[in-house]
Write an enzyme that holds these catalytic residues in place. Structure first.
Site, mmCIF file in Angstrom:
data_model
loop_
_atom_site.group_PDB
_atom_site.id
_atom_site.type_symbol
_atom_site.label_atom_id
_atom_site.label_comp_id
_atom_site.label_asym_id
_atom_site.label_seq_id
_atom_site.Cartn_x
_atom_site.Cartn_y
_atom_site.Cartn_z
ATOM 1 C CG HIS A 1 7.892 -26.258 9.040
ATOM 2 N ND1 HIS A 1 7.353 -26.964 10.093
ATOM 3 C CD2 HIS A 1 8.846 -27.058 8.500
ATOM 4 C CE1 HIS A 1 7.957 -28.144 10.176
ATOM 5 N NE2 HIS A 1 8.859 -28.229 9.228
ATOM 6 C CG ASP A 2 12.633 -22.763 7.784
ATOM 7 O OD1 ASP A 2 12.709 -23.996 7.952
ATOM 8 O OD2 ASP A 2 13.086 -22.169 6.793
ATOM 9 C CB SER B 1 10.298 -30.836 10.502
ATOM 10 O OG SER B 1 9.675 -30.868 9.260
ATOM 11 N NE ARG C 1 16.415 -26.092 0.584
ATOM 12 C CZ ARG C 1 16.301 -26.408 1.870
ATOM 13 N NH1 ARG C 1 15.583 -27.451 2.248
ATOM 14 N NH2 ARG C 1 16.909 -25.695 2.774
ATOM 15 C CG ASP D 1 4.565 -25.083 10.875
ATOM 16 O OD1 ASP D 1 4.329 -25.279 9.664
ATOM 17 O OD2 ASP D 1 5.231 -25.863 11.574
#
Lengths: 205, 392
Positions: B364-365, B165, B235, B331
């Site tokens: 994405h994580d 990232s 967040r 992702d």
């Protein structure tokens, strides 16, 4: 990318012998990296690969080979002229959408081009199609017509004609049949009839 | 590895308390950090963690760059949260980045809030926290600060720079601007330029922070408040972009938090709501809201091709660095197409590049999670690269 049974890759060692030691090589359709590994260990080659199947790519990278996921038809345009000493397309050209375009790109990127393919002019194939009236199935072309990834099959004669049109000179032609290899830089009627597979080393005319 | 941390006296007490958990070095006015904005920043405290041992000829150093909301605690228990390091599976003895062989450095980025100088730090001119007086920083500025740290540690050439990232952006910046100091680079789930969609999500987060009355134009430190609600919303919105639709479905679907009935109110009926609220509220305990503004801004400004005649390939011209680019199928935040743009550019300069797309439904994580295929391919890449570097 193309048909590549592991027990039927005698073209790989023949290709490896055509490559000068310590050169830069791009293997297009490198599968799980068998040829790249031979080239790296036996010829000290700086090798890269392009492979369509993600499983193949991941297997290559896990083996420590520099390989990207990509497509011979689409991704060769990225590379600069003369980027490699050799660019290799082993038993893949018959599975590309535009073999002419692929060869033209290879001619631009590599100082030498090596292509191997199953010869559709082999007598067994001619017999199956010509006399029996069936789509051929042989050791080198073992898929059923409805399952094969091979959409652009050609004969030795066809291939040489295309090379001529693309200003690619045949430096070496190797006709593979059974366990034998015959040299034929200018393949004739009997080469086309007897070769199960062919390997060509080409360069720009 | 012990480093003589030259801590200036006016560091906040918070940093003093955390001193044992990581190392710090301060660069004073004699070595200012020259920013893209034209300003010089000093003093700059660089907080970092190291794992493993630097070899005699200083050739086994791996720089690990962290993502937006992470920090230098990549492979150790976090001193504030008590959670294990964010890349614990990647870094450690016997891991792909094997600390038995490599000396791993993980710095907290400039603009961050875990010890490195950022908007929460004391402005020496006013004696108060910078707040919005902190200069806007860029990815290149973060990397420039890391170069100072690497110089300080006596390392000329890094064996590898790796990160996912925003860490991948720093990796690309390193490989482009300091190519001769980077033997290999592993940018993961990243982009060479922030897209309009990426910027859009960040702007939502920044607006949420700035809309919170407790933000006080960034001077909340003096008001004894923190924009908790705004940062939590930021967040929550961002967290959604880190996950895939299918992972949300598998984890939560439409499951209710308590019982089987709707409450016919606006409490967290659904598990996903409760999960996001939890993510938001725990985040504000460990992260500074202004840091969030500055770091997201740095990411938005990132466009590696822009400084190279709008050609990404030019950013890597004549590179001898060996690259391994990694993306994940699910992702959608930094999708495979963004990562393949990097690969295309590297091909255009005939760079040595590997590229793998890992099959994962974690979004994405995934780069932070236990992804065996990512570990095995990176192990293959790192081992073969180490062999070439004579670190076999």
């Amino acid at each position: 990318m193309a048909l590549k049974p592991l027990d039927n890759r005698r073209d790989l060692s023949i290709i490896a012998d055509l490559v000068e030691p310590s050169s830069r090589v791009l293997d297009v359709g490198c599968g799980e990296g068998e040829l790249l590994e031979i080239l790296a260990t036996k010829r000290n080659v700086d090798g890269r690969g392009v492979e369509l199947s993600q499983d193949g790519v991941n297997a290559c990278v896990t083996r420590g080979l520099s390989v990207i996921q990509g497509d011979a038809d689409q991704d060769l345009g990225d590379y600069p002229k003369d980027a490699f000493d050799y660019i290799i397309l082993s038993k893949t050209i018959q599975a590309t959408r535009n073999p002419g375009t692929v060869l033209r790109q290879m001619r631009r990127i590599g100082r030498h081009v090596i292509v191997s393919f199953p010869n559709f002019g082999h007598w067994k194939i001619r017999v199956q199609l010509g006399l029996l009236g069936r789509m051929p199935e042989t050791d080198t072309l073992s898929d059923k017509w409805y399952e094969t990834p091979n959409i652009h099959l050609c004969t030795v004669k066809d291939f040489v004609t295309l090379c001529d049109e693309l200003d690619l000179e045949v430096v070496q032609g190797l006709m593979l049949s059974g366990g034998t290899v015959r040299h034929a830089s200018n393949p004739g009627f009997f080469d086309n009839l007897l070769a199960e597979e062919a390997v060509f080393l080409l360069k720009r005319r | 590895m012990g480093t003589s941390a030259d801590i200036s006296g006016d560091q906040s007490r918070n940093q003093e308390e955390q001193k044992l958990a990581f190392e710090m070095v301060t660069f004073q006015s004699s070595q200012p950090l020259r920013l893209d904005s034209g300003e010089d920043l000093y003093p700059v405290v660089q907080a970092y963690n190291t794992y493993g041992t630097l070899n005699a000829d200083n050739t086994n150093a791996v720089l690990v760059c962290h993502a937006l909301t992470l920090d230098q605690h990549a492979a150790n228990v976090h001193p504030a949260t008590g959670k294990e390091g964010w890349w614990q599976g990647m870094i450690g003895p016997g891991c792909p980045i094997d600390t038995n062989r490599f000396f791993v450095i993980c710095p907290n980025v400039v603009g961050g809030c875990q010890g490195t100088t950022g908007p929460e730090s004391i402005n020496p001119e006013t004696g108060k926290p910078y707040g919005l007086d902190f200069p806007v920083i860029t990815i290149a500025d973060m990397v420039r600060a890391q170069v100072q740290l690497i110089d300080h540690l006596g390392i000329d050439k890094l064996f590898c720079v790796a990160g996912g990232s925003m860490g991948g952006m720093q990796t690309l910046e390193w490989a482009s601007t300091y190519a001769d100091r980077v033997y290999s680079a592993i940018p993961i789930a990243t982009a060479a330029r922030h897209s309009a969609q990426n910027i859009a999500f960040h702007e939502v987060g920044r607006q949420a922070v700035q809309a919170d009355p407790d933000w006080h134009d960034g001077a909340y430190y003096e008001h004894g408040t923190r924009p908790r609600k705004g940062l939590a919303v930021a967040r929550m919105a961002a967290h959604i972009t880190y996950m895939s639709e299918s992972s949300l479905f598998q984890k939560f679907d439409r499951n209710l938090q308590d019982g089987e009935e709707f409450t016919y109110g606006f409490g967290p009926d659904f598990q996903i709501e409760s999960y996001l609220r939890h993510q938001g509220s725990t985040f504000v305990d460990r992260f500074d809201a202004n840091s969030y503004l500055y770091i997201t801004r740095a990411m938005d400004y990132f466009d590696l091709a822009a400084g190279h005649g709008d050609s990404l390939a030019n950013a890597f011209k004549d590179t001898e660095t060996r690259f391994c680019v990694v993306s994940f199928t699910s992702d959608w935040h930094y999708p495979t197409t963004y990562n393949k743009q990097i690969v295309h550019a590297l091909n255009a300069v005939a760079a040595n590049v590997s590229f793998v797309e890992i099959e994962s439904d974690k979004g994405h994580d995934a780069f932070l999670l236990d992804e065996p295929e990512m570990f095995s391919t990176l192990r293959g890449f790192i081992d073969s690269t180490a062999e070439r570097r004579g670190l076999g």
